[in-house]
Design a protein around this motif. Structure first.
Motif: not given
Lengths: 200, 200
Positions: B15, B48-51, B56-59, B62, B65-66, B69, B170
């Motif tokens: 992105x 932030x404790x994010x991955x 991330x599963x599902x994301x 997405x 694919x995204x 597109x 973030x």
């Protein structure tokens, strides 16, 4: 008749609220209807390992600022609820209690609940509050309170949340149209374009 | 003269790549320039404790694919890199090596690196690859390789990433204009509107 759009949202999600104000009109402009699916992101975050946006450092502060900005831009009535992120279990169950027999009433109740939470800033977590809001639409309070403990209604919410995971849903709002997924309020323009063009 | 737009991105972020193709033109149409800040989201995710989205599963599914597109929609050349998510340390350092003395060359190199990764699908993680790509712009390979180990350059990348956290960054892409933050490629329309109207 074209397939309905599936609209997944958590009652705790302000972006889901903003989407709820627009999705039916957007769909109708393309001859589509919308199926509303309240879900519990908390259960989905167990699968994805994520945390509610509001509880993430930096992102939580951004969200708080951003939702006010969106409200001003779109003219949506908005009050940041002290109870955020709210527990949407009772609200979601109340909606599913009505979904099959009275889909339009289910949607009306969902709108009313979202409005109470994000326009008026009310805590819609307690079953009593959900019953009170349902009563303003003519539903019997005692019947609503009983429904919130009905094993069939409880199972339905679990099944909807599991079903959402099965379709790849990981956030709110999330839209699926003809198997094409769109995540986020800020993707409604792209969804609109997809519907207008038939995809690309 | 209006303040420049600060554009934060990670070289691993598709992105961010899509945003990099448009942000300077968008800014110029409002009489603004853009300061490019490659950052390391990995360091920010520790706060932030994010991955990474892709992990991330599902994301992750997405996202995969995204981005295809978005590439089809925007006409951006795109190849999903086998090396995703790439380690952007060397690429980011190379950019900061040039930023102060030759800001336009820094930006050109950042574009070239992003293109190699997301248009050609190349792994831009290795220092040697970054030096090779810089060489196509006339930079001396040995000088680039030395710069990638220069303590001052290393410190600069750390300071930029820390500075981004200090400003609430973030994710990637992230834009700040006149202290107003915008997160995500899909918020560039809103950023455009903000610049056109002076905010709301």
């Amino acid at each position: 008749m074209a397939e309905p759009i599936d609209f997944y949202f958590d009652f705790a999600s302000p972006y889901g609220y903003f989407a709820s104000l627009r999705i039916d009109d957007l769909a109708a402009s393309h001859g589509r209807t919308v199926r509303w699916h309240p879900i519990l992101l908390g259960a989905i975050f167990k699968v994805t390992g994520m945390k509610p946006n509001l509880q993430q450092p930096l992102r939580g502060e951004y969200l708080t600022h951003d939702v006010g900005r969106i409200a001003r831009l779109t003219g949506a009535p908005f009050t940041f609820p002290d109870s955020a992120p709210v527990n949407g279990v009772a609200a979601s169950r109340a909606v599913y209690w009505l979904t099959d027999a009275h889909p339009e009433q289910a949607k009306l109740l969902a709108r009313r609940l979202y409005h109470a939470h994000f326009a008026e800033g009310r805590d819609i977590g307690p079953a009593e509050t959900v019953a009170e809001i349902a009563a303003t639409l003519g539903h019997d309070r005692a019947a609503v309170l009983a429904a919130l403990q009905d094993p069939e209604v409880k199972d339905r919410l679990r099944a909807e949340t599991d079903g959402a995971v099965g379709k790849g849903v990981f956030g709110s709002p999330f839209f699926i149209v003809d198997e094409e997924p769109f995540w986020g309020w800020d993707r409604m323009e792209m969804l609109d374009r997809w519907l207008a063009t038939g995809g690309w």
